[in-house]
Design a protein around this motif. Sequence first.
Motif, PDB file in Angstrom:
ATOM      1  N   ASP A  26      -5.296   2.351  21.162  1.00 33.32           N
ATOM      2  CA  ASP A  26      -6.234   1.256  20.917  1.00 33.32           C
ATOM      3  C   ASP A  26      -6.488   1.078  19.424  1.00 33.32           C
ATOM      4  N   GLU A  27      -6.712   2.195  18.723  1.00 34.21           N
ATOM      5  CA  GLU A  27      -6.959   2.135  17.291  1.00 34.21           C
ATOM      6  C   GLU A  27      -5.734   1.626  16.539  1.00 34.21           C
ATOM      7  N   ALA A  28      -4.549   2.049  16.976  1.00 35.25           N
ATOM      8  CA  ALA A  28      -3.310   1.596  16.342  1.00 35.25           C
ATOM      9  C   ALA A  28      -3.124   0.094  16.533  1.00 35.25           C
ATOM     10  N   ALA A  29      -3.457  -0.397  17.715  1.00 35.81           N
ATOM     11  CA  ALA A  29      -3.325  -1.830  17.989  1.00 35.81           C
ATOM     12  C   ALA A  29      -4.278  -2.650  17.121  1.00 35.81           C
ATOM     13  N   VAL A  30      -5.502  -2.186  16.976  1.00 34.11           N
ATOM     14  CA  VAL A  30      -6.486  -2.897  16.154  1.00 34.11           C
ATOM     15  C   VAL A  30      -6.030  -2.922  14.693  1.00 34.11           C
ATOM     16  N   TYR A  31      -5.543  -1.787  14.198  1.00 35.22           N
ATOM     17  CA  TYR A  31      -5.060  -1.725  12.818  1.00 35.22           C
ATOM     18  C   TYR A  31      -3.844  -2.638  12.640  1.00 35.22           C
ATOM     19  N   GLY A  32      -2.918  -2.593  13.577  1.00 34.77           N
ATOM     20  CA  GLY A  32      -1.734  -3.441  13.504  1.00 34.77           C
ATOM     21  C   GLY A  32      -2.075  -4.921  13.498  1.00 34.77           C
ATOM     22  N   LYS A  33      -3.051  -5.311  14.322  1.00 35.65           N
ATOM     23  CA  LYS A  33      -3.475  -6.715  14.359  1.00 35.65           C
ATOM     24  C   LYS A  33      -4.102  -7.125  13.036  1.00 35.65           C
ATOM     25  N   CYS A  34      -4.868  -6.224  12.445  1.00 35.89           N
ATOM     26  CA  CYS A  34      -5.486  -6.525  11.149  1.00 35.89           C
ATOM     27  C   CYS A  34      -4.414  -6.719  10.086  1.00 35.89           C
ATOM     28  N   VAL A  35      -3.445  -5.826  10.044  1.00 35.55           N
ATOM     29  CA  VAL A  35      -2.370  -5.928   9.056  1.00 35.55           C
ATOM     30  C   VAL A  35      -1.589  -7.222   9.274  1.00 35.55           C
ATOM     31  N   ALA A  36      -1.275  -7.524  10.523  1.00 34.29           N
ATOM     32  CA  ALA A  36      -0.517  -8.744  10.814  1.00 34.29           C
ATOM     33  C   ALA A  36      -1.308  -9.989  10.431  1.00 34.29           C
ATOM     34  N   ALA A  37      -2.600  -9.977  10.685  1.00 28.10           N
ATOM     35  CA  ALA A  37      -3.428 -11.149  10.381  1.00 28.10           C
ATOM     36  C   ALA A  37      -3.600 -11.365   8.886  1.00 28.10           C
ATOM     37  N   THR A  38      -3.564 -10.297   8.111  1.00 22.14           N
ATOM     38  CA  THR A  38      -3.787 -10.429   6.671  1.00 22.14           C
ATOM     39  C   THR A  38      -2.501 -10.589   5.873  1.00 22.14           C
ATOM     40  N   THR A  39      -1.360 -10.565   6.558  1.00 25.12           N
ATOM     41  CA  THR A  39      -0.081 -10.711   5.854  1.00 25.12           C
ATOM     42  C   THR A  39       0.747 -11.850   6.429  1.00 25.12           C
ATOM     43  N   THR A  40       0.090 -12.932   6.814  1.00 28.66           N
ATOM     44  CA  THR A  40       0.828 -14.070   7.343  1.00 28.66           C
ATOM     45  C   THR A  40       1.609 -14.747   6.223  1.00 28.66           C
ATOM     46  N   GLY A  41       2.731 -15.281   6.572  1.00 30.59           N
ATOM     47  CA  GLY A  41       3.561 -15.952   5.579  1.00 30.59           C
ATOM     48  C   GLY A  41       4.105 -14.982   4.547  1.00 30.59           C
ATOM     49  N   ARG A  42       3.909 -15.295   3.285  1.00 31.78           N
ATOM     50  CA  ARG A  42       4.424 -14.455   2.203  1.00 31.78           C
ATOM     51  C   ARG A  42       3.336 -13.596   1.559  1.00 31.78           C
ATOM     52  N   GLN A  43       2.180 -13.551   2.166  1.00 28.47           N
ATOM     53  CA  GLN A  43       1.103 -12.741   1.605  1.00 28.47           C
ATOM     54  C   GLN A  43       1.453 -11.265   1.683  1.00 28.47           C
ATOM     55  N   GLU A  44       1.053 -10.541   0.655  1.00 32.08           N
ATOM     56  CA  GLU A  44       1.249  -9.100   0.649  1.00 32.08           C
ATOM     57  C   GLU A  44      -0.034  -8.421   1.107  1.00 32.08           C
ATOM     58  N   LEU A  45       0.119  -7.291   1.736  1.00 36.86           N
ATOM     59  CA  LEU A  45      -1.041  -6.521   2.160  1.00 36.86           C
ATOM     60  C   LEU A  45      -1.728  -5.978   0.916  1.00 36.86           C
ATOM     61  N   ARG A  46      -3.006  -6.244   0.800  1.00 37.83           N
ATOM     62  CA  ARG A  46      -3.769  -5.741  -0.342  1.00 37.83           C
ATOM     63  C   ARG A  46      -4.615  -4.554   0.089  1.00 37.83           C
ATOM     64  N   LYS A  47      -4.825  -3.680  -0.851  1.00 38.61           N
ATOM     65  CA  LYS A  47      -5.586  -2.464  -0.593  1.00 38.61           C
ATOM     66  C   LYS A  47      -6.975  -2.802  -0.052  1.00 38.61           C
ATOM     67  N   ASP A  48      -7.387  -2.043   0.917  1.00 38.31           N
ATOM     68  CA  ASP A  48      -8.726  -2.085   1.514  1.00 38.31           C
ATOM     69  C   ASP A  48      -9.009  -3.293   2.404  1.00 38.31           C
ATOM     70  N   LEU A  49      -8.032  -4.152   2.660  1.00 38.20           N
ATOM     71  CA  LEU A  49      -8.293  -5.260   3.572  1.00 38.20           C
ATOM     72  C   LEU A  49      -8.535  -4.763   4.998  1.00 38.20           C
ATOM     73  N   CYS A  50      -7.845  -3.713   5.366  1.00 37.03           N
ATOM     74  CA  CYS A  50      -7.982  -3.155   6.716  1.00 37.03           C
ATOM     75  C   CYS A  50      -8.469  -1.706   6.647  1.00 37.03           C
ATOM     76  N   ALA A  51      -9.278  -1.410   5.657  1.00 37.70           N
ATOM     77  CA  ALA A  51      -9.726  -0.027   5.434  1.00 37.70           C
ATOM     78  C   ALA A  51     -10.521   0.515   6.617  1.00 37.70           C
ATOM     79  N   ARG A  52     -11.395  -0.287   7.184  1.00 36.54           N
ATOM     80  CA  ARG A  52     -12.214   0.169   8.313  1.00 36.54           C
ATOM     81  C   ARG A  52     -11.332   0.513   9.512  1.00 36.54           C
ATOM     82  N   GLU A  53     -10.361  -0.338   9.794  1.00 37.48           N
ATOM     83  CA  GLU A  53      -9.453  -0.103  10.917  1.00 37.48           C
ATOM     84  C   GLU A  53      -8.574   1.117  10.660  1.00 37.48           C
TER      85      GLU A  53
END
Length: 70
Positions: A26-53
């Motif tokens: 469950d925790e892995a799925a929530v983290y994965g969804k956060c990463v996927a949602a914050t890196t749509t298109g050509r956006q890069e994952l930025r530090k601390d966007l999904c820190a809580r997850e």
Amino acid sequence: MSGSNVWGRSREKLRHFPEIFAQCGDEAAVYGKCVAATTTGRQELRKDLCAREFEALKSCFVNAARKRAK
């Protein structure tokens, strides 16, 4: 200090990873969804966007590993 048994210990820990990971699905799925949602298109994952997850997932891994060790 050669650390002759380092690889053996590492392999042993990695053998248990699927079991530990299965307990944190469950925790892995929530983290994965956060990463996927914050890196749509050509956006890069930025530090601390999904820190809580990430912290929730990390905490789950640590707790599952502790339970496994007992």
